[in-house]
Design a protein around this motif. Structure first.
Motif, PDB file in Angstrom:
ATOM      1  N   HIS A 133       0.836  -1.195   0.000  1.00 62.46           N
ATOM      2  CA  HIS A 133       0.000   0.000   0.000  1.00 62.46           C
ATOM      3  C   HIS A 133       0.874   1.249   0.000  1.00 62.46           C
ATOM      4  CE1 HIS A 133       0.933  -0.489   4.266  1.00 62.46           C
ATOM      5  NE2 HIS A 133       0.715   0.806   4.396  1.00 62.46           N
ATOM      6  N   SER A 134       0.262   2.371  -0.301  1.00 67.23           N
ATOM      7  CA  SER A 134       0.959   3.643  -0.417  1.00 67.23           C
ATOM      8  C   SER A 134       2.089   3.500  -1.446  1.00 67.23           C
ATOM      9  CB  SER A 134       1.474   4.110   0.939  1.00 67.23           C
ATOM     10  OG  SER A 134       1.954   5.428   0.856  1.00 67.23           O
ATOM     11  N   ASP A 135       3.199   4.198  -1.254  1.00 67.94           N
ATOM     12  CA  ASP A 135       4.288   4.080  -2.225  1.00 67.94           C
ATOM     13  C   ASP A 135       5.552   3.469  -1.630  1.00 67.94           C
ATOM     14  OD1 ASP A 135       5.554   6.120  -0.788  1.00 67.94           O
ATOM     15  OD2 ASP A 135       4.993   7.663  -2.237  1.00 67.94           O
ATOM     16  N   GLY A 136       5.527   3.138  -0.333  1.00 70.67           N
ATOM     17  CA  GLY A 136       6.684   2.515   0.301  1.00 70.67           C
ATOM     18  C   GLY A 136       7.959   3.321   0.153  1.00 70.67           C
ATOM     19  N   GLN A 137       7.834   4.603  -0.121  1.00 71.34           N
ATOM     20  CA  GLN A 137       8.969   5.500  -0.350  1.00 71.34           C
ATOM     21  C   GLN A 137       9.848   5.031  -1.510  1.00 71.34           C
ATOM     22  OE1 GLN A 137      10.740   5.873   3.573  1.00 71.34           O
ATOM     23  NE2 GLN A 137       9.316   7.509   4.096  1.00 71.34           N
ATOM     24  N   VAL A 138       9.195   4.380  -2.495  1.00 72.11           N
ATOM     25  CA  VAL A 138       9.871   3.942  -3.710  1.00 72.11           C
ATOM     26  C   VAL A 138       9.533   4.948  -4.802  1.00 72.11           C
ATOM     27  CG1 VAL A 138      10.015   2.107  -5.441  1.00 72.11           C
ATOM     28  CG2 VAL A 138       9.741   1.520  -3.020  1.00 72.11           C
ATOM     29  N   ASP A 139      10.552   5.597  -5.349  1.00 75.31           N
ATOM     30  CA  ASP A 139      10.335   6.669  -6.322  1.00 75.31           C
ATOM     31  C   ASP A 139       9.531   6.203  -7.534  1.00 75.31           C
ATOM     32  OD1 ASP A 139      10.753   9.415  -7.228  1.00 75.31           O
ATOM     33  OD2 ASP A 139      12.030   8.499  -8.771  1.00 75.31           O
ATOM     34  N   ASP A 140       9.887   5.073  -8.116  1.00 73.15           N
ATOM     35  CA  ASP A 140       9.175   4.599  -9.315  1.00 73.15           C
ATOM     36  C   ASP A 140       7.704   4.321  -9.026  1.00 73.15           C
ATOM     37  OD1 ASP A 140      11.430   4.816 -10.876  1.00 73.15           O
ATOM     38  OD2 ASP A 140      11.969   2.697 -10.701  1.00 73.15           O
ATOM     39  N   LEU A 141       7.410   3.821  -7.846  1.00 74.57           N
ATOM     40  CA  LEU A 141       6.021   3.575  -7.464  1.00 74.57           C
ATOM     41  C   LEU A 141       5.298   4.900  -7.230  1.00 74.57           C
ATOM     42  CD1 LEU A 141       3.613   1.833  -6.777  1.00 74.57           C
ATOM     43  CD2 LEU A 141       4.630   1.408  -4.525  1.00 74.57           C
ATOM     44  N   ALA A 142       5.940   5.850  -6.608  1.00 74.68           N
ATOM     45  CA  ALA A 142       5.339   7.169  -6.394  1.00 74.68           C
ATOM     46  C   ALA A 142       5.020   7.831  -7.733  1.00 74.68           C
ATOM     47  CB  ALA A 142       6.257   8.045  -5.558  1.00 74.68           C
ATOM     48  N   VAL A 143       5.909   7.682  -8.694  1.00 79.66           N
ATOM     49  CA  VAL A 143       5.699   8.252 -10.022  1.00 79.66           C
ATOM     50  C   VAL A 143       4.503   7.585 -10.695  1.00 79.66           C
ATOM     51  CG1 VAL A 143       6.703   8.417 -12.343  1.00 79.66           C
ATOM     52  CG2 VAL A 143       8.070   9.035 -10.330  1.00 79.66           C
ATOM     53  N   ALA A 144       4.445   6.264 -10.661  1.00 76.21           N
ATOM     54  CA  ALA A 144       3.327   5.534 -11.283  1.00 76.21           C
ATOM     55  C   ALA A 144       2.005   5.910 -10.622  1.00 76.21           C
ATOM     56  CB  ALA A 144       3.569   4.032 -11.202  1.00 76.21           C
ATOM     57  N   ARG A 145       2.008   6.007  -9.303  1.00 76.89           N
ATOM     58  CA  ARG A 145       0.794   6.402  -8.584  1.00 76.89           C
ATOM     59  C   ARG A 145       0.393   7.823  -8.954  1.00 76.89           C
ATOM     60  NH1 ARG A 145       0.939   6.251  -2.696  1.00 76.89           N
ATOM     61  NH2 ARG A 145      -1.311   6.150  -2.825  1.00 76.89           N
ATOM     62  N   GLY A 146       1.367   8.700  -9.125  1.00 75.11           N
ATOM     63  CA  GLY A 146       1.072  10.074  -9.509  1.00 75.11           C
ATOM     64  C   GLY A 146       0.434  10.163 -10.886  1.00 75.11           C
ATOM     65  N   ALA A 147       0.942   9.387 -11.827  1.00 75.67           N
ATOM     66  CA  ALA A 147       0.366   9.373 -13.179  1.00 75.67           C
ATOM     67  C   ALA A 147      -1.076   8.876 -13.136  1.00 75.67           C
ATOM     68  CB  ALA A 147       1.207   8.490 -14.099  1.00 75.67           C
ATOM     69  N   HIS A 148      -1.300   7.819 -12.362  1.00 73.02           N
ATOM     70  CA  HIS A 148      -2.651   7.256 -12.248  1.00 73.02           C
ATOM     71  C   HIS A 148      -3.595   8.228 -11.546  1.00 73.02           C
ATOM     72  CE1 HIS A 148      -5.807   4.865 -10.234  1.00 73.02           C
ATOM     73  NE2 HIS A 148      -5.871   4.305 -11.436  1.00 73.02           N
ATOM     74  N   SER A 149      -3.164   8.791 -10.442  1.00 72.93           N
ATOM     75  CA  SER A 149      -4.068   9.669  -9.691  1.00 72.93           C
ATOM     76  C   SER A 149      -4.388  10.941 -10.473  1.00 72.93           C
ATOM     77  CB  SER A 149      -3.506   9.998  -8.312  1.00 72.93           C
ATOM     78  OG  SER A 149      -2.355  10.792  -8.410  1.00 72.93           O
ATOM     79  N   ASN A 150      -3.433  11.468 -11.207  1.00 78.31           N
ATOM     80  CA  ASN A 150      -3.710  12.651 -12.009  1.00 78.31           C
ATOM     81  C   ASN A 150      -4.776  12.345 -13.059  1.00 78.31           C
ATOM     82  OD1 ASN A 150      -3.132  14.519 -14.485  1.00 78.31           O
ATOM     83  ND2 ASN A 150      -2.312  15.575 -12.687  1.00 78.31           N
ATOM     84  N   ALA A 151      -4.679  11.175 -13.671  1.00 75.92           N
ATOM     85  CA  ALA A 151      -5.688  10.781 -14.662  1.00 75.92           C
ATOM     86  C   ALA A 151      -7.067  10.682 -14.027  1.00 75.92           C
ATOM     87  CB  ALA A 151      -5.299   9.454 -15.312  1.00 75.92           C
ATOM     88  N   HIS A 183       0.177  13.259 -20.896  1.00 76.98           N
ATOM     89  CA  HIS A 183       0.500  13.508 -19.491  1.00 76.98           C
ATOM     90  C   HIS A 183       0.974  12.232 -18.805  1.00 76.98           C
ATOM     91  CE1 HIS A 183       0.056  14.344 -15.208  1.00 76.98           C
ATOM     92  NE2 HIS A 183       0.420  15.562 -15.567  1.00 76.98           N
ATOM     93  N   GLY A 184       0.263  11.145 -19.001  1.00 77.90           N
ATOM     94  CA  GLY A 184       0.672   9.885 -18.380  1.00 77.90           C
ATOM     95  C   GLY A 184       2.069   9.469 -18.811  1.00 77.90           C
ATOM     96  N   TYR A 185       2.331   9.547 -20.110  1.00 81.83           N
ATOM     97  CA  TYR A 185       3.666   9.197 -20.596  1.00 81.83           C
ATOM     98  C   TYR A 185       4.721  10.157 -20.043  1.00 81.83           C
ATOM     99  CZ  TYR A 185       2.081   5.624 -23.848  1.00 81.83           C
ATOM    100  OH  TYR A 185       1.550   4.477 -24.394  1.00 81.83           O
ATOM    101  N   ALA A 186       4.386  11.445 -19.984  1.00 85.50           N
ATOM    102  CA  ALA A 186       5.345  12.425 -19.477  1.00 85.50           C
ATOM    103  C   ALA A 186       5.683  12.170 -18.015  1.00 85.50           C
ATOM    104  CB  ALA A 186       4.781  13.837 -19.651  1.00 85.50           C
ATOM    105  N   VAL A 187       4.682  11.865 -17.212  1.00 88.20           N
ATOM    106  CA  VAL A 187       4.937  11.596 -15.796  1.00 88.20           C
ATOM    107  C   VAL A 187       5.757  10.321 -15.646  1.00 88.20           C
ATOM    108  CG1 VAL A 187       3.878  11.014 -13.574  1.00 88.20           C
ATOM    109  CG2 VAL A 187       2.924  12.858 -14.964  1.00 88.20           C
ATOM    110  N   LEU A 188       5.345   9.260 -16.334  1.00 92.80           N
ATOM    111  CA  LEU A 188       6.051   7.986 -16.208  1.00 92.80           C
ATOM    112  C   LEU A 188       7.500   8.087 -16.672  1.00 92.80           C
ATOM    113  CD1 LEU A 188       3.287   5.488 -17.375  1.00 92.80           C
ATOM    114  CD2 LEU A 188       4.095   5.866 -15.027  1.00 92.80           C
TER     115      LEU A 188
END
Length: 124
Positions: free
Chosen positions: A32-50, A88-93
């Motif tokens: 759950h959450s992002d576990g302070q993993v940058d790649d996971l935080a980025v993926a979650r950010g792309a998804h949540s923005n969408a 946007h999704g591609y740019a964030v990822l």
């Protein structure tokens, strides 16, 4: 209805972004959450923005359609909105800030135009 086409395309996009989150969760074993993993935080950010911008864009597109906006205008606005959301999704990822700026300007542009159109349609 024209909006159904764009809703279906963007639903597929949200699913794609969800899969990117799932991949990162599995790769880094984070439940759950992002576990302070940058790649996971980025993926979650792309998804949540969408999931934040797609619903309002589709609602405004549907309302404009129901109020009689011409088909060509619905397709133009729907297509530009899809391009903006995909970009946007591609740019964030891919951590591409220039593409991210373009994509948000595109998204805000379509939402702004639809906002004005819907207000105009109510008054006329």
């Amino acid at each position: 209805m024209i909006t159904s086409l764009y809703a279906a395309i963007l639903a597929g996009w949200i699913c794609y972004l969800s899969v990117q989150v799932i991949k990162q969760r599995r790769k880094h074993q984070v439940s759950h959450s992002d576990g302070q993993v940058d790649d996971l935080a980025v993926a979650r950010g792309a998804h949540s923005n969408a999931t934040e911008y797609i619903p309002i864009g589709l609602i405004l597109l549907l309302l404009a359609e129901l109020n009689g906006l011409p088909l060509w205008a619905l397709h133009l606005l729907g297509a530009v909105f899809v391009v903006g959301r995909f970009a946007h999704g591609y740019a964030v990822l891919n951590k591409n800030m220039k593409a991210r700026i373009f994509s948000m300007l595109t998204t805000f542009g379509v939402i702004g135009v639809l906002m004005v159109i819907n207000i105009w349609q109510v008054w006329m």
